[in-house]
Design an enzyme around this catalytic site. Structure first.
Site, short mmCIF file in Angstrom:
data_model
loop_
_atom_site.label_atom_id
_atom_site.label_comp_id
_atom_site.label_asym_id
_atom_site.label_seq_id
_atom_site.Cartn_x
_atom_site.Cartn_y
_atom_site.Cartn_z
N SER A 187 0.95 -1.09 -0.01
CA SER A 187 -0.06 -0.04 -0.02
C SER A 187 0.84 1.51 -0.01
CB SER A 187 -0.92 -0.08 1.33
OG SER A 187 -1.46 1.39 1.40
N TYR A 199 -2.24 5.55 -3.95
CA TYR A 199 -3.56 6.61 -3.72
C TYR A 199 -2.49 7.78 -4.48
CZ TYR A 199 -6.02 4.00 -0.26
OH TYR A 199 -6.71 3.07 0.37
N THR A 207 -6.10 2.65 -6.59
CA THR A 207 -7.38 2.64 -5.73
C THR A 207 -8.01 3.65 -5.98
OG1 THR A 207 -6.09 1.25 -4.09
CG2 THR A 207 -8.34 2.26 -3.22
N LYS A 215 -8.48 -0.69 -8.68
CA LYS A 215 -9.15 -1.31 -7.40
C LYS A 215 -10.28 -0.49 -6.91
CE LYS A 215 -7.87 -2.93 -2.82
NZ LYS A 215 -8.46 -1.91 -1.89
N HIS A 231 -13.81 -1.69 -0.62
CA HIS A 231 -12.57 -1.51 0.36
C HIS A 231 -13.19 -2.21 1.65
CE1 HIS A 231 -9.38 1.46 0.48
NE2 HIS A 231 -9.33 1.44 1.72
C1 LIG Z 1 -6.56 -2.42 8.05
C2 LIG Z 1 -6.65 -2.08 6.45
C3 LIG Z 1 -6.13 -1.08 5.86
C4 LIG Z 1 -6.42 -0.80 4.46
N1 LIG Z 1 -5.55 -0.02 3.62
C5 LIG Z 1 -5.61 0.16 2.39
C6 LIG Z 1 -4.79 0.64 1.51
O1 LIG Z 1 -3.87 1.33 2.21
N2 LIG Z 1 -4.91 0.73 0.33
C7 LIG Z 1 -6.00 0.17 -0.33
O2 LIG Z 1 -6.15 0.02 -1.61
N3 LIG Z 1 -6.78 -0.80 0.55
C8 LIG Z 1 -6.62 -0.94 1.61
N4 LIG Z 1 -7.56 -1.52 2.51
C9 LIG Z 1 -8.86 -2.43 1.86
C10 LIG Z 1 -8.12 -3.67 1.48
O3 LIG Z 1 -7.18 -3.48 0.29
C11 LIG Z 1 -9.35 -4.61 0.86
O4 LIG Z 1 -10.00 -3.97 -0.39
C12 LIG Z 1 -10.33 -4.88 1.98
O5 LIG Z 1 -9.64 -5.14 3.02
C13 LIG Z 1 -11.08 -6.14 1.59
O6 LIG Z 1 -11.95 -6.57 2.42
P1 LIG Z 1 -11.63 -7.82 3.75
O7 LIG Z 1 -10.84 -7.10 4.43
O8 LIG Z 1 -12.82 -8.23 3.98
O9 LIG Z 1 -10.82 -8.80 2.86
C14 LIG Z 1 -7.34 -1.78 3.83
C15 LIG Z 1 -8.16 -2.57 4.47
C16 LIG Z 1 -7.75 -3.03 6.15
C17 LIG Z 1 -8.64 -3.79 6.71
C1 LIG Z 2 -8.67 6.18 4.79
C2 LIG Z 2 -7.26 5.63 3.89
C3 LIG Z 2 -6.27 5.00 4.66
C4 LIG Z 2 -5.75 3.63 4.50
C5 LIG Z 2 -7.10 2.58 4.01
O1 LIG Z 2 -7.09 2.51 2.94
C6 LIG Z 2 -7.82 2.12 5.00
O2 LIG Z 2 -7.47 1.89 6.26
O3 LIG Z 2 -8.55 1.36 4.58
#
Ligand SMILES: Cc1cc2nc3c(=O)[nH]c(=O)nc-3n(C[C@H](O)[C@H](O)[C@H](O)COP(=O)(O)O)c2cc1C
Ligand SMILES: CCCCC(=O)C(=O)O
Length: 406
Positions: free
Chosen positions: A139, A162, A188, A281, A305
């Site tokens: 990320s 991002y 994303t 994404k 997300h």
């Molecule tokens: C703690 C956390 C941080 C995340 N940070 C990002 C990120 O930095 N960039 C991004 O594209 N998606 C981020 N996501 C979304 C994940 O890439 C993904 O779309 C999502 O976790 C999928 O759902 P699931 O947690 O039910 O598997 C984050 C998700 C979580 C749980």
């Molecule tokens: C608000 C975006 C910060 C990282 C992220 O994508 C998440 O925490 O889901």
């Protein structure tokens, strides 16, 4: 009688002799990971292991968390139609993504601030993904640097972007990712602004973390986590030059630095500048998916997300069939949001996904038991997927189709 007593005494002596090793094993990351048999059990272990605000950051979602729950319940609404009398003696989980084979159709999703769960953060996730024979996605908001993760483990890596208002920063991230062998760029598109995660608001979750009596108390009650954090504090995203910046809520930091003017023109611009494959994404509509194809995207991730952005949005699995139909093989389609079981993966593949991404499953594993826990998340899902495919009558993951579900 005497013989029985002798036997019992012998067993007791043997048990005592190996006890220290077994206690060590029970207390080790490997031991803790092995005791978790499902993703739900990894989640419960993570909840016990890390301070509550850090668990809540990973586990939580936007507003009423309706979409986060729906991501999971919508999988329950998909029905499998098992095929009888097929030879399932060999289960083949391999598939190809973006021209290369992966050992199983599960990819590590990009997650920000992963180092809060465990100091090895994205390095541990990368090692776990590569050990499983699949891809890791780093990320923009990662706790480890682009360079650290590249050095930590050999295997396929993608970089998630991002778009920040500081376009010079974007350029330098892309250059570093390309230089360090990140093969694909994942843009994303569902964080135009920060989603409102009310658990984070209530917990005062901020970057860098604000140290208060409450956070200190959390530290004392989670000594193993605290020891890791004190040894390697990973307080802020590592690639953005945020070190030393003042404490702010994650939402305000995001809204200050992410660019809300991003449009299709930016996708076109990135497409022309990035030499490797481009993945978009956060696509939830067939018309947007088609536009991604027209803009030269090589793949899209159907995703909301994990319910962390627009609460009230459809579940990703509900959006998948129409998107897969519209794209119709012109780009690869992946899905994330709500994968907790092998059967969820079978359903996603049947409805048109080539692979799934997992976010929280890995976060729970990491929080529960570091890299061993992240490996465990992969191995739990892999084992479940094998049995589910056999029982569904589809020995090759890549060949399951729409007829398997309704
Ligand atoms: C703690 C956390 C941080 C995340 N940070 C990002 C990120 O930095 N960039 C991004 O594209 N998606 C981020 N996501 C979304 C994940 O890439 C993904 O779309 C999502 O976790 C999928 O759902 P699931 O947690 O039910 O598997 C984050 C998700 C979580 C749980
Ligand atoms: C608000 C975006 C910060 C990282 C992220 O994508 C998440 O925490 O889901």
């Amino acid at each position: 009688m005497n013989a029985l007593l002798d036997l019992a005494a012998q067993q007791l002596r043997a048990d005592l002799a190996t006890a220290p090793g077994r206690v060590r094993q029970r207390l080790s990351d490997e031991g803790r990971a092995a005791r978790c048999r499902t993703i739900a059990e990894l989640r419960a272990a993570a909840k016990r292991s890390v301070p509550r605000p850090i668990f809540d950051y990973a586990d939580g979602a936007a507003w009423d968390e309706v979409t986060a729950r729906r991501n999971i319940s919508a999988f329950e609404d998909v029905t499998l139609h098992p095929k009888a009398l097929t030879d399932v003696s060999e289960i083949d989980l391999r598939t190809s993504v973006l021209g290369g084979e992966i050992a199983l159709p599960i990819i590590a999703a990009p997650t920000g601030l992963t180092g809060l769960q465990h100091p090895e953060g994205e390095m541990a996730i990368a090692r776990a993904a590569h050990a499983a024979g699949t891809i890791t996605t780093l990320s923009t908001m990662a706790s480890c640097t682009i360079e650290e993760v590249a050095a930590a483990s050999d295997g396929r890596r993608w970089f998630q972007l991002y778009v920040m208002s500081d376009r010079g920063l974007v350029d330098s991230l892309l250059a570093r990712a390309a230089e360090h062998g990140y093969e694909a760029l994942m843009l994303t598109v569902d964080v135009q602004v920060a989603g409102v995660r009310e658990r984070d608001v209530r917990n005062g979750f901020s970057v860098p973390p604000r140290i208060s009596l409450k956070t200190l108390a959390q530290g004392v009650t989670h000594p193993r986590w605290s020891a890791g954090f004190v040894a390697h504090p990973r307080m802020v995203p590592a690639n953005l030059g945020w070190e030393g910046s003042a404490t702010a809520t994650l939402a305000s930091a995001v809204n200050r630095s992410f660019d809300p003017t991003v449009t299709w023109d930016d996708l076109a611009d990135l497409r022309s500048r990035w030499k490797g494959p481009v993945i978009v994404k956060g696509v939830m509509r067939a018309d947007d998916a088609l536009r991604c194809v027209e803009h030269g995207a090589d793949a899209i991730v159907v995703s909301n997300h994990g319910g962390r952005q627009l609460d009230g949005a459809a579940a990703a699995i509900e959006a998948l069939p129409a998107i897969a139909d519209a794209v119709s093989g012109r780009a690869e389609v992946y899905l994330d949001s709500g994968i907790r079981r092998g059967t969820d993966i079978v359903k996603a593949l049947a409805l048109g996904a080539r692979a799934v991404l997992i976010g929280r499953a890995l976060m729970y594993g990491l929080g529960a038991a570091g890299e061993a826990g992240a490996r465990r998340a992969f191995s739990i899902l892999e084992a479940e997927l094998r049995v589910a495919l056999a029982l569904a009558g589809y020995p090759r993951a890549a060949e399951i189709g729409r007829d398997a579900v309704s």
